[in-house]
Scaffold this motif. Structure first.
Motif, short mmCIF file in Angstrom:
data_model
loop_
_atom_site.label_atom_id
_atom_site.label_comp_id
_atom_site.label_asym_id
_atom_site.label_seq_id
_atom_site.Cartn_x
_atom_site.Cartn_y
_atom_site.Cartn_z
N SER A 76 0.69 -1.24 0.27
CA SER A 76 0.13 0.11 0.05
C SER A 76 1.08 1.28 -0.14
O SER A 76 0.54 2.35 -0.59
N THR A 136 0.76 3.93 -3.09
CA THR A 136 0.04 5.01 -3.10
C THR A 136 1.31 6.32 -3.14
O THR A 136 0.85 7.57 -3.61
N ASN A 193 -1.45 8.77 -3.61
CA ASN A 193 -2.14 9.53 -2.55
C ASN A 193 -0.93 9.72 -1.61
O ASN A 193 -0.97 8.94 -0.75
N ASP A 211 -0.83 11.51 1.21
CA ASP A 211 -1.42 11.55 2.68
C ASP A 211 -1.64 10.18 3.19
O ASP A 211 -1.52 9.62 4.41
N TRP A 212 -2.16 9.30 2.08
CA TRP A 212 -2.53 7.89 2.64
C TRP A 212 -1.10 7.03 2.74
O TRP A 212 -0.79 6.31 3.49
N VAL A 238 0.16 7.15 6.15
CA VAL A 238 -0.55 6.24 6.87
C VAL A 238 0.15 4.90 6.71
O VAL A 238 0.17 4.17 7.76
N PHE A 239 0.12 4.53 5.63
CA PHE A 239 0.62 3.26 5.37
C PHE A 239 1.89 3.07 5.93
O PHE A 239 2.40 1.99 6.46
#
Length: 187
Positions: free
Chosen positions: A114, A118, A139, A141-142, A145-146
């Motif tokens: 991921s 992303t 992305n 931003d994602w 997180v990942f």
């Protein structure tokens, strides 16, 4: 035939023992490489030309090994159960740690995939010369997180592995009771 009617054995089948040790070697290498490569300066060419692509390839391979191992476990009747000679809390911790490790062995590579999928600057998910399809939209931003999840869960997996090793070595060398030696089941 009911699975509870199956005869259990004291050792895991050869296929599962081999996959266990292959997986252990892969995960040890991935943990070391992940720790090492993230500590390298961004100007070090091998960080992005060598470490990241090979970390991704071996990560996908480890993921496939784990899926194979899970499928074999589900299809193999009579796998060894926690030893009755262990204390009740040891059997509980053993099952809990094993289930948590399997969950993390699936989730950590998925978080790595991921991340790569992303990240806007990523060339994709390299698997031994083949770029795998990226199923997630770019992305950043994602990606953050990942990335955080991949790191935290990888360290959690490392902690569980160390607990797993400590338990196996304790039963083998400290307990000094062959009936409590769980390591022999994987040798």
């Amino acid at each position: 035939m009911n699975p509870t009617d199956q005869q259990t054995t004291d050792r895991y089948p050869t296929s599962l023992r081999m996959l266990h040790w292959v997986r252990a070697a892969l995960i040890a290498g991935l943990l070391w490489a992940g720790w090492h490569m993230t500590g390298l300066n961004d100007e070090v060419a091998s960080k992005y030309e060598l470490y990241y692509p090979w970390h991704k390839s071996f990560g996908v391979l480890a993921f496939l090994v784990v899926l194979t191992q899970i499928a074999l476990r589900l299809r193999t009747p009579g796998l060894p159960q926690p030893l009755e000679t262990l204390e009740r809390y040891e059997r509980f911790l053993s099952r809990l740690a094993q289930r948590a490790m399997y969950a993390l062995l699936v989730v950590v590579p998925l978080m790595g995939y991921s991340m790569s999928s992303t990240y806007t600057m990523s060339d994709g998910v390299f698997f031994f010369g083949v770029n795998l399809p990226e199923l997630l939209a770019k992305n950043d931003d994602w990606f953050v997180v990942f990335q955080w999840l991949h790191k935290v869960l990888a360290y959690t997996l490392l902690g569980l592995i160390l607990l797993h090793l400590a338990g196996a070595l304790k039963h083998r060398f400290y307990d000094q009771d062959p009936q409590r030696d769980v390591l022999r089941r994987m040798l």
